[in-house]
Design a protein around this motif. Structure first.
Motif, PDB file in Angstrom:
ATOM      1  N   ILE A   3      86.560 -83.400 -31.007  1.00  0.00           N
ATOM      2  CA  ILE A   3      86.050 -82.535 -29.946  1.00  0.00           C
ATOM      3  C   ILE A   3      84.735 -81.889 -30.371  1.00  0.00           C
ATOM      4  CG2 ILE A   3      86.538 -80.520 -28.507  1.00  0.00           C
ATOM      5  CD1 ILE A   3      89.528 -81.028 -29.015  1.00  0.00           C
ATOM      6  N   VAL A   4      83.782 -81.880 -29.440  1.00  0.00           N
ATOM      7  CA  VAL A   4      82.530 -81.159 -29.613  1.00  0.00           C
ATOM      8  C   VAL A   4      82.385 -80.171 -28.470  1.00  0.00           C
ATOM      9  CG1 VAL A   4      80.001 -81.335 -29.521  1.00  0.00           C
ATOM     10  CG2 VAL A   4      81.319 -82.958 -30.882  1.00  0.00           C
ATOM     11  N   ILE A   5      82.024 -78.941 -28.798  1.00  0.00           N
ATOM     12  CA  ILE A   5      81.700 -77.938 -27.785  1.00  0.00           C
ATOM     13  C   ILE A   5      80.190 -77.820 -27.707  1.00  0.00           C
ATOM     14  CG2 ILE A   5      81.717 -75.457 -27.292  1.00  0.00           C
ATOM     15  CD1 ILE A   5      84.578 -75.363 -28.302  1.00  0.00           C
ATOM     16  N   ILE A   6      79.664 -77.854 -26.479  1.00  0.00           N
ATOM     17  CA  ILE A   6      78.226 -77.733 -26.266  1.00  0.00           C
ATOM     18  C   ILE A   6      77.938 -76.389 -25.614  1.00  0.00           C
ATOM     19  CG2 ILE A   6      76.190 -78.712 -25.147  1.00  0.00           C
ATOM     20  CD1 ILE A   6      77.538 -81.419 -25.220  1.00  0.00           C
ATOM     21  N   GLY A   7      77.130 -75.577 -26.294  1.00  0.00           N
ATOM     22  CA  GLY A   7      76.797 -74.243 -25.801  1.00  0.00           C
ATOM     23  C   GLY A   7      76.889 -73.239 -26.925  1.00  0.00           C
ATOM     24  N   SER A   8      76.269 -72.075 -26.719  1.00  0.00           N
ATOM     25  CA  SER A   8      76.291 -71.035 -27.755  1.00  0.00           C
ATOM     26  C   SER A   8      76.506 -69.645 -27.174  1.00  0.00           C
ATOM     27  CB  SER A   8      74.973 -71.056 -28.542  1.00  0.00           C
ATOM     28  OG  SER A   8      73.869 -70.846 -27.674  1.00  0.00           O
ATOM     29  N   ALA A  18      89.273 -69.896 -29.656  1.00  0.00           N
ATOM     30  CA  ALA A  18      90.636 -70.203 -29.213  1.00  0.00           C
ATOM     31  C   ALA A  18      91.136 -71.486 -29.867  1.00  0.00           C
ATOM     32  CB  ALA A  18      90.675 -70.341 -27.692  1.00  0.00           C
ATOM     33  N   PHE A  19      90.260 -72.483 -29.970  1.00  0.00           N
ATOM     34  CA  PHE A  19      90.657 -73.742 -30.600  1.00  0.00           C
ATOM     35  C   PHE A  19      90.958 -73.543 -32.079  1.00  0.00           C
ATOM     36  CE2 PHE A  19      88.634 -77.077 -27.550  1.00  0.00           C
ATOM     37  CZ  PHE A  19      89.390 -76.564 -26.508  1.00  0.00           C
ATOM     38  N   PRO A  25      91.231 -79.005 -34.042  1.00  0.00           N
ATOM     39  CA  PRO A  25      90.017 -79.274 -34.829  1.00  0.00           C
ATOM     40  C   PRO A  25      88.787 -79.527 -33.961  1.00  0.00           C
ATOM     41  CG  PRO A  25      91.473 -81.172 -34.851  1.00  0.00           C
ATOM     42  CD  PRO A  25      92.231 -80.077 -34.159  1.00  0.00           C
ATOM     43  N   LEU A  26      87.686 -78.889 -34.338  1.00  0.00           N
ATOM     44  CA  LEU A  26      86.384 -79.141 -33.736  1.00  0.00           C
ATOM     45  C   LEU A  26      85.512 -79.819 -34.778  1.00  0.00           C
ATOM     46  CD1 LEU A  26      85.605 -75.698 -32.029  1.00  0.00           C
ATOM     47  CD2 LEU A  26      86.295 -77.795 -30.887  1.00  0.00           C
ATOM     48  N   ILE A  27      84.822 -80.883 -34.394  1.00  0.00           N
ATOM     49  CA  ILE A  27      83.935 -81.521 -35.362  1.00  0.00           C
ATOM     50  C   ILE A  27      82.532 -80.929 -35.294  1.00  0.00           C
ATOM     51  CG2 ILE A  27      85.256 -83.648 -35.396  1.00  0.00           C
ATOM     52  CD1 ILE A  27      83.027 -84.923 -33.677  1.00  0.00           C
ATOM     53  N   GLN A  28      82.230 -80.187 -34.180  1.00  0.00           N
ATOM     54  CA  GLN A  28      80.878 -79.635 -34.058  1.00  0.00           C
ATOM     55  C   GLN A  28      80.783 -78.681 -32.877  1.00  0.00           C
ATOM     56  OE1 GLN A  28      77.674 -82.149 -32.400  1.00  0.00           O
ATOM     57  NE2 GLN A  28      76.527 -81.817 -34.295  1.00  0.00           N
ATOM     58  N   ILE A  29      79.890 -77.697 -33.014  1.00  0.00           N
ATOM     59  CA  ILE A  29      79.417 -76.933 -31.869  1.00  0.00           C
ATOM     60  C   ILE A  29      77.914 -77.173 -31.802  1.00  0.00           C
ATOM     61  CG2 ILE A  29      79.255 -74.781 -33.222  1.00  0.00           C
ATOM     62  CD1 ILE A  29      79.898 -73.322 -30.532  1.00  0.00           C
ATOM     63  N   PHE A  30      77.418 -77.546 -30.621  1.00  0.00           N
ATOM     64  CA  PHE A  30      76.050 -78.020 -30.460  1.00  0.00           C
ATOM     65  C   PHE A  30      75.332 -77.195 -29.397  1.00  0.00           C
ATOM     66  CE2 PHE A  30      72.899 -80.638 -28.307  1.00  0.00           C
ATOM     67  CZ  PHE A  30      72.201 -81.223 -29.344  1.00  0.00           C
TER      68      PHE A  30
END
Length: 249
Positions: A3-8, A18-19, A25-30
């Motif tokens: 999972i990747v979350i996009i935004g800041s 929350a995750f 697991p998150l592999i990245q926030i972009f």
């Protein structure tokens, strides 16, 4: 699932938090705002980038409505699932050859305010049963309240939220302006506000209504109008007209 979350911003921060809290697991926030991303990444111990968007199974776009379509064009992985978190946009606004869905958390988000994530309702819309079930499973790891919703129904959910949250908060702001003008500490009104909100956990809002308008107390209504001017006066008159009409006074 990678999972990747996009935004800041606020939604991205709380979604990531929350995750992480629920060991998803998150592999990245972009995103574009490196300072904000670094702050989130350092707190939650996750990877971030402003340049390279990693390959993932699921991309969760947590940006403003006006930016969703543009941001969605950055995702080139055709066998991925891409979702947005908007309450008002259709899933078709996502501009790519990937699978599309909506993953809408019904809450007001501020980075400085702690939230009980298990109480936040999630509304899911997807193109197929497999993706719908995957998103239900994901949301259910965070929240106890997950439900399917069409775009048409989600528009009404968002509209209801504007009345119940945004408009109410604006009234709090107007109320504080009045109390500040008379040097009355606004925190003296917090027990009243808390009781008002708590009451509708037990009583239908229509049955819980009190105040001079529902009593048709014209003397008090006229007195209050004399104390107000400009937008606050118009709000006062509009709200009282609505209350009177609802109770046929």
């Amino acid at each position: 699932m990678q999972i990747v979350i996009i935004g800041s911003g606020n939604v991205a921060y709380h979604m990531a938090k929350a995750f992480v809290k629920n060991k998803i697991p998150l592999i990245q926030i972009f995103g574009r705002n490196e300072n904000a991303l670094k702050e989130i990444a350092d707190e939650l111990h996750i990877e971030y980038s402003t340049e390279i968007l990693q390959d993932a199974d699921l991309y969760i776009i947590c940006v403003s409505d006006r930016s969703v379509e543009e941001v969605s064009k950055l995702i080139q992985k055709k066998d991925s699932l891409v979702v947005h978190t908007s309450g008002s946009l259709s899933k078709e606004v996502l501009a790519g050859a990937y699978r599309k869905a909506s993953f809408y958390p019904l809450q007001t988000f501020s980075k400085s305010k702690e939230l009980e994530y298990d109480k936040i309702p999630f509304f899911i819309e997807a193109e197929n049963e497999y993706d719908k079930n995957s998103l239900f499973d994901l949301a259910s790891k965070v929240s106890k309240k997950v439900m399917e919703s069409t775009h048409e129904k989600r528009k009404y959910i968002h509209l209801t939220a504007v009345f119940a949250c945004n408009f109410v908060n604006h009234l709090f702001t107007r109320a504080k302006e009045i109390s500040d003008s008379q040097e009355i500490p606004f925190d003296y009104f917090l027990p009243l506000i808390d009781e008002t909100v708590q009451k509708i956990h037990e009583v239908d809002p229509k049955l819980a209504q009190t105040g001079p308008a529902v009593r048709n107390d014209t003397r008090i209504l006229d007195l209050h109008e004399q104390l107000l001017k400009d937008e606050s006066l118009e709000i006062y008159k509009t709200m009282n007209r609505s209350i009177k009409k609802m109770y046929e006074l």
